[in-house]
Enzyme design. Sequence first.
Site, short mmCIF file in Angstrom:
data_model
loop_
_atom_site.label_atom_id
_atom_site.label_comp_id
_atom_site.label_asym_id
_atom_site.label_seq_id
_atom_site.Cartn_x
_atom_site.Cartn_y
_atom_site.Cartn_z
N GLY A 95 -21.00 7.12 4.92
CA GLY A 95 -19.89 7.73 3.88
C GLY A 95 -20.52 7.61 2.49
O GLY A 95 -20.61 6.27 2.18
N VAL A 96 -21.35 7.84 2.10
CA VAL A 96 -21.51 8.23 0.73
C VAL A 96 -20.91 8.93 -0.39
O VAL A 96 -20.91 9.58 -1.18
CB VAL A 96 -23.04 8.85 0.40
N GLY A 97 -19.56 8.02 -0.72
CA GLY A 97 -18.13 8.69 -1.43
C GLY A 97 -18.48 7.75 -2.77
O GLY A 97 -19.07 7.02 -3.07
N LYS A 125 0.70 -1.73 0.18
CA LYS A 125 -0.05 0.11 0.16
C LYS A 125 1.13 1.68 0.12
O LYS A 125 1.92 0.90 0.94
CB LYS A 125 -0.58 -0.01 1.51
N VAL A 172 -17.85 4.90 -3.10
CA VAL A 172 -18.28 3.07 -2.95
C VAL A 172 -19.85 3.42 -2.16
O VAL A 172 -20.86 2.87 -2.65
CB VAL A 172 -17.05 2.43 -1.80
N1 PHE Z 1 -7.66 0.94 -2.82
C1 PHE Z 1 -8.39 -0.07 -3.15
C2 PHE Z 1 -8.18 -1.05 -2.36
O1 PHE Z 1 -8.28 -1.24 -1.36
C3 PHE Z 1 -8.81 -0.82 -4.86
C4 PHE Z 1 -7.49 -0.98 -5.10
C5 PHE Z 1 -7.38 -3.05 -5.26
C6 PHE Z 1 -6.59 -0.86 -5.90
C7 PHE Z 1 -5.94 -2.78 -5.61
C8 PHE Z 1 -5.49 -1.09 -6.06
C9 PHE Z 1 -5.18 -2.24 -6.20
O2 PHE Z 1 -8.88 -2.36 -2.60
#
Ligand code: PHE
Length: 353
Positions: free
Chosen positions: A183-185, A81, A187
């Site tokens: 939270g209505v962003g 991440k 998703v």
């Molecule tokens: N950020 C989102 C998640 O955590 C979507 C995502 C998945 C982005 C995999 C990049 C790679 O699931």
Amino acid sequence: MTEPFELLRTWDGLATVLRFEPHSGAWIVIALHDRTLGSPTGGSRMKSYPSLSDAIVDAQRLAAGMTAKWAGIDRPYGGGKAVLMIPRPLDAATRRSLLTGYRDVLRGLEGGFRTGPDMGTTPEDMAFLAQACASVMGIHPETGKPLDPGPFTAQGVLAGIRAAVAHAFDGATLSGRRILIQGVGDVGEPLARGLAEAGATVLISDLDPARSEKLAQMIGGRTVDPEAVFTMECDVYAPCAVGATVDEASVAEMRCAIVAGSANNQLATDRDAERLAARGILYAPDWVINAGGALAYADLRAGTTDTDQLLSDVDRTIGAAVEAVFHTAHEEGITSLEAARRRAERRLSQARK
Ligand code: PHE
């Protein structure tokens, strides 16, 4: 707060990459957690933090969550991440220069980290990175356009909520169920629409009252004051904004039967899974129920380009995964969090052999 080097020293992941981008004053933090199933892959979050240590902790926790997320849906990626820690909201030009610096880091890692959008970044940011970097997920191979993961994540959460309702009540119908979305962003909004279509009574809360009112009007839902979220009586509480909303204090107040939403790291601590179980509240582990975006990206990269096909794959896979977790938890008398962990760990240990 622990100092940054201590956080690097004590982490169980592979490596934490740090770079300071001088023009924007931003820290780029990439946490590479595990590569048992494939290259570390996860979203890029852009956000302000009180300190660099807070940003590192967030990246490391989210990266570990991605390892479990990929294992839970059995796709060939590892956990990673990125956090772009900005000192303040950036204007367009400064944002560009940060993204350019970030792109250089990604290129330097040569596919050792793959990414896509997350909180604070957009599919368009990803398209910009992808112009000169092959490590971006979610670029449609035919149109070259970036795929917004929001609707796919929402589809998975909808399937997971259905599985949770079926487990907690008699029958899987969402019709008449009271579901509160916090939270209505990207998703939360498509989730609200899907739930309303399925006949649920949708309660909407957002820090931006204009946003929640507009959506409530469009789908025939009701708005809830952000202060009143935990004390609101409902069947399902769906956290779809920031993490760590489930803690000792909020669990004590909750008047819902189910916690099932899209936010990452919903539990403040692992003990909160036990607290929820003790109160008889069914919890859908976040990285299982919110894996729809990741799944769509993985399947797009594996050659499925049709949107409806991707949506139905997500629906089926996430629904089944959430159901399996509840089933195991029930059979073995453990929390759903523990059941989800064992499931992911089983996949990882198979791959290590
Ligand atoms: N950020 C989102 C998640 O955590 C979507 C995502 C998945 C982005 C995999 C990049 C790679 O699931």
